[in-house]
Design a protein around this motif. Structure first.
Motif, PDB file in Angstrom:
ATOM      1  N   CYS A   1      47.731  53.098  26.391  1.00  0.00           N
ATOM      2  CA  CYS A   1      46.235  52.913  26.797  1.00  0.00           C
ATOM      3  C   CYS A   1      45.233  53.615  25.681  1.00  0.00           C
ATOM      4  O   CYS A   1      44.154  53.028  25.742  1.00  0.00           O
ATOM      5  CB  CYS A   1      45.879  52.936  28.166  1.00  0.00           C
ATOM      6  SG  CYS A   1      46.709  51.863  28.897  1.00  0.00           S
TER       7      CYS A   1
ATOM      8  N   SER B   1      33.015  46.029  32.322  1.00  0.00           N
ATOM      9  CA  SER B   1      33.951  47.137  33.216  1.00  0.00           C
ATOM     10  C   SER B   1      34.337  48.195  32.278  1.00  0.00           C
ATOM     11  O   SER B   1      34.818  48.105  31.042  1.00  0.00           O
ATOM     12  CB  SER B   1      35.079  46.174  33.607  1.00  0.00           C
ATOM     13  OG  SER B   1      36.363  47.200  34.068  1.00  0.00           O
TER      14      SER B   1
ATOM     15  N   GLY C   1      36.923  50.037  32.658  1.00  0.00           N
ATOM     16  CA  GLY C   1      38.470  50.165  32.902  1.00  0.00           C
ATOM     17  C   GLY C   1      39.385  49.914  31.541  1.00  0.00           C
ATOM     18  O   GLY C   1      40.321  50.732  31.471  1.00  0.00           O
TER      19      GLY C   1
ATOM     20  N   TYR D   1      36.109  40.739  28.447  1.00  0.00           N
ATOM     21  CA  TYR D   1      35.483  41.424  29.216  1.00  0.00           C
ATOM     22  C   TYR D   1      33.869  41.297  29.277  1.00  0.00           C
ATOM     23  O   TYR D   1      33.097  41.919  29.683  1.00  0.00           O
ATOM     24  CB  TYR D   1      35.612  43.117  29.021  1.00  0.00           C
ATOM     25  CG  TYR D   1      37.110  43.564  29.167  1.00  0.00           C
ATOM     26  CD1 TYR D   1      37.618  43.901  30.562  1.00  0.00           C
ATOM     27  CD2 TYR D   1      38.213  43.003  28.313  1.00  0.00           C
ATOM     28  CE1 TYR D   1      38.812  44.198  30.868  1.00  0.00           C
ATOM     29  CE2 TYR D   1      39.296  43.345  28.704  1.00  0.00           C
ATOM     30  CZ  TYR D   1      39.740  43.983  30.035  1.00  0.00           C
ATOM     31  OH  TYR D   1      40.965  44.287  30.371  1.00  0.00           O
TER      32      TYR D   1
END
Length: 298
Positions: free
Chosen positions: A17, A232, A234, A291
């Protein structure tokens, strides 16, 4: 053993990630000078100090160069020395100019003999409208004491009527994408220039909020998000694109989205036109996924 395997799996996911491909190099634009005021007035024999703001090739404000050359277009109205201090000599209006290499910035200086004269005519510096939209500019007329003068006749002018028309009452209409400079004149005294930008804009959806704008400013096409923009926090490796679909296929990657909220501005390459793309897109480059998507209209 199971706990160790789970820990290793989580570690690998975390590493994946955090991985990010190379950033797109920011677009360079011409260096630029600006004066700290656009429109100023003084009385005969009074002085005014002008300051310079300097912007580098990325649009960042940095310390100005030391070898600025100052000049006045009408030295019988005002002179200016090489430290930026102007002195009023006679009634009228002059253009104060700062020059560095081939870069120039200017401001209007009005010199008055008494406080019944028009000293400043002020317009808002930047006005944004959409194509075929109407709005009205307001000219504020003041004397040298800062008191508003009413009942004066205002003459309006646009330097590019193919982009922005203006009526005798100050109503503007966006007739083409781009920027036109509007000025008003009262009793021979000109206003500062109002940069009227005919923009494209749209609201973010699909996980994003706020507004995306495409506009031309100082000859440079820019993509800008509004102060209430957010996506977002995340997802990793979010990028901002211009696209003709709801994904990054065939899209133009603008920059890494280092801030997930707030106003941000990116300079676009000179070969991109304001009508070339339909959407502003926030996309996860590493894993895919929308997103934020703003429809800028046709």
């Amino acid at each position: 053993m199971q706990k160790i395997s789970l820990f290793i799996l989580m570690l690998l996911v975390g590493i994946g990630c955090s991985k990010k491909s190379e950033d797109v190099a920011p677009v360079e634009i011409p260096e630029r000078l600006e004066l700290n005021v656009k429109n100023k007035s003084i009385a005969i024999n009074d002085t005014a100090k002008f300051l310079v703001n300097f912007y580098d090739k990325l649009g960042n404000k940095i310390n100005p160069p030391s070898n600025i050359v100052w000049s006045s277009s009408k030295t019988d109205v005002a002179t200016i020395n090489q430290t930026g201090i102007a002195t009023g000599k006679g009634s009228g209006q002059t253009t104060i100019k700062a020059t560095y290499n081939n870069i120039e910035a200017s401001a209007l200086l009005t010199v008055v003999a008494d406080n019944n004269q028009v000293a400043t005519v002020t317009l808002e510096t930047i006005k944004e409208i959409k194509l075929n939209e109407n709005a009205t500019l307001q000219a504020v007329v003041k004397n040298n004491l800062g008191q508003v003068l009413t009942g004066r006749t205002i003459t309006w002018e646009s330097d590019n009527t193919s982009l922005v028309n203006i009526s005798a009452t100050g109503e503007i209409t966006g007739s083409g994408y781009g920027t036109a400079n509007i000025k008003a004149t009262v009793e021979g005294i000109q206003s500062n220039v109002s940069m009227v930008q005919v923009i494209r804009s749209g609201n973010f959806a699909n996980g994003g909020t706020g507004v995306a704008k495409l506009k031309i400013e100082n000859g440079v096409l820019k993509l800008q998000t509004s102060s209430n923009f957010s996506v977002s926090g995340g997802a990793p490796d979010l990028r901002i694109y211009l696209s003709n679909s709801n994904n990054a296929t065939g899209a133009l990657e603008i920059a890494t989205l280092n801030q997930r909220s707030g106003m941000q501005t990116w300079n676009l390459p000179s070969n991109v036109s304001i009508t070339q793309y339909r959407y502003a897109l926030v996309w996860c480059k590493q894993f895919g996924g929308v997103y934020g998507l703003a429809d800028l209209g046709n």
